[in-house]
Design an enzyme around this catalytic site. Sequence first.
Site, PDB file in Angstrom:
ATOM      1  N   HIS A 136      -1.877 -36.815  36.220  1.00 64.23           N
ATOM      2  CA  HIS A 136      -0.423 -36.665  36.008  1.00 64.23           C
ATOM      3  C   HIS A 136       0.079 -37.417  34.782  1.00 64.23           C
ATOM      4  CE1 HIS A 136       0.503 -40.797  37.232  1.00 64.23           C
ATOM      5  NE2 HIS A 136      -0.573 -40.659  37.983  1.00 64.23           N
ATOM      6  N   HIS A 145     -10.203 -32.855  21.930  1.00 62.72           N
ATOM      7  CA  HIS A 145     -11.231 -32.186  22.741  1.00 62.72           C
ATOM      8  C   HIS A 145     -11.680 -33.138  23.841  1.00 62.72           C
ATOM      9  CE1 HIS A 145     -15.548 -30.287  22.900  1.00 62.72           C
ATOM     10  NE2 HIS A 145     -14.920 -30.232  24.060  1.00 62.72           N
TER      11      HIS A 145
HETATM   12  O1  JB2 Z   1     -14.472 -22.351   7.678  1.00 57.81           O
HETATM   13  C1  JB2 Z   1     -14.835 -21.636   8.596  1.00 57.81           C
HETATM   14  C2  JB2 Z   1     -15.913 -21.984   9.455  1.00 57.81           C
HETATM   15  N1  JB2 Z   1     -16.772 -23.037   9.514  1.00 57.81           N
HETATM   16  C3  JB2 Z   1     -17.594 -22.800  10.550  1.00 57.81           C
HETATM   17  N2  JB2 Z   1     -14.204 -20.441   8.873  1.00 57.81           N
HETATM   18  C4  JB2 Z   1     -14.584 -19.623   9.901  1.00 57.81           C
HETATM   19  N3  JB2 Z   1     -13.925 -18.490  10.078  1.00 57.81           N
HETATM   20  N4  JB2 Z   1     -15.590 -19.936  10.719  1.00 57.81           N
HETATM   21  C5  JB2 Z   1     -16.240 -21.097  10.500  1.00 57.81           C
HETATM   22  N5  JB2 Z   1     -17.267 -21.627  11.135  1.00 57.81           N
HETATM   23  C6  JB2 Z   1     -17.901 -20.989  12.285  1.00 57.81           C
HETATM   24  O2  JB2 Z   1     -17.854 -21.904  13.353  1.00 57.81           O
HETATM   25  C7  JB2 Z   1     -19.368 -20.673  12.080  1.00 57.81           C
HETATM   26  O3  JB2 Z   1     -19.532 -19.409  11.468  1.00 57.81           O
HETATM   27  C8  JB2 Z   1     -19.864 -20.645  13.530  1.00 57.81           C
HETATM   28  O4  JB2 Z   1     -19.697 -19.357  14.068  1.00 57.81           O
HETATM   29  C9  JB2 Z   1     -18.933 -21.620  14.249  1.00 57.81           C
HETATM   30  C10 JB2 Z   1     -19.601 -22.910  14.628  1.00 57.81           C
HETATM   31  O5  JB2 Z   1     -20.535 -22.600  15.631  1.00 57.81           O
HETATM   32  P1  JB2 Z   1     -21.348 -23.714  16.420  1.00 57.81           P
HETATM   33  O6  JB2 Z   1     -22.092 -23.025  17.483  1.00 57.81           O
HETATM   34  O7  JB2 Z   1     -22.093 -24.546  15.436  1.00 57.81           O
HETATM   35  O8  JB2 Z   1     -20.241 -24.681  16.983  1.00 57.81           O
HETATM   36  P2  JB2 Z   1     -18.999 -24.322  17.914  1.00 57.81           P
HETATM   37  O9  JB2 Z   1     -17.799 -24.843  17.212  1.00 57.81           O
HETATM   38  O10 JB2 Z   1     -19.004 -22.915  18.332  1.00 57.81           O
HETATM   39  O11 JB2 Z   1     -19.283 -25.205  19.214  1.00 57.81           O
HETATM   40  C11 JB2 Z   1     -19.299 -26.620  19.177  1.00 57.81           C
HETATM   41  O12 JB2 Z   1     -18.180 -27.134  19.891  1.00 57.81           O
HETATM   42  C12 JB2 Z   1     -18.158 -26.741  21.266  1.00 57.81           C
HETATM   43  C13 JB2 Z   1     -16.869 -27.268  21.870  1.00 57.81           C
HETATM   44  C14 JB2 Z   1     -20.607 -27.086  19.801  1.00 57.81           C
HETATM   45  O13 JB2 Z   1     -20.713 -28.491  19.671  1.00 57.81           O
HETATM   46  C15 JB2 Z   1     -20.653 -26.693  21.260  1.00 57.81           C
HETATM   47  O14 JB2 Z   1     -21.817 -27.200  21.879  1.00 57.81           O
HETATM   48  C16 JB2 Z   1     -19.397 -27.218  21.977  1.00 57.81           C
HETATM   49  N6  JB2 Z   1     -19.416 -26.811  23.357  1.00 57.81           N
END
Ligand code: JB2
Length: 211
Positions: A136, A145
Amino acid sequence: MRSEIVVVGAGGHAKVCIELLRAMGEKVAYCVGAGDVPDHCLDVPVVNGDEHIALLRREGYSRLFVAIGANGLRDRLATLALSQGYSLVNAISPKAVVSPSATLGAGVAVMAGAVINADAVIGDLAIINTGATIDHDCQIGVAAHIAPQCAVAGNVVIGKYSFLGIGSRVIPEVEIGERVTIGAGGVVIANIEAGVTAVGVPARNIKINRT
Ligand code: JB2
């Protein structure tokens, strides 16, 4: 105007958020990634490069969710999308429990098993990850996050861009500043100033980032 959602990001977090959006009955049209992206994220086609955010807007898409775990980048891309006339949707699992008196911003993700209790305020673009509990009257900052299985007790304030690592705990009434990182399993029993990384039980400062 198209009702399907554009998801920015095409990685692990995007997969989870696509499934949250689908569980809400939404349809996801495209993911927008950057760099070395796959053709698809789950079964959603991926386009590469932020110029596609504007291109898709011109094609009539107007609803968008930024599914990128990096807190500052998530905020930057959301600001870009808003400047192009998108509205930010929320991705809230039907298996989360959100108090009717809680206030959620825009672009928020709340995963399955999360609990947000009475009068909590969740800032824009925050992530309340799987099984995290926010008690609460807490205030969770913009693009913070709260990782899976964190427990945040009542009346806690957590600043913008802060990250509580998986399984962290925070006792009542504590204030955690902006851009703080709490290491996995950390237990926060006192206020933490902005920019600090703290780890352990109880959590102790190991680094101060002044930028
Ligand atoms: O400048 C950008 C950019 N930089 C990275 N523009 C756009 N449009 N996309 C961007 N990305 C994208 O973020 C990459 O292409 C990739 O698809 C994504 C990062 O993927 P990753 O699997 O490395 O991290 P995540 O952010 O999806 O997940 C993280 O955070 C979550 C909360 C991980 O640490 C996970 O384990 C966690 N659960």
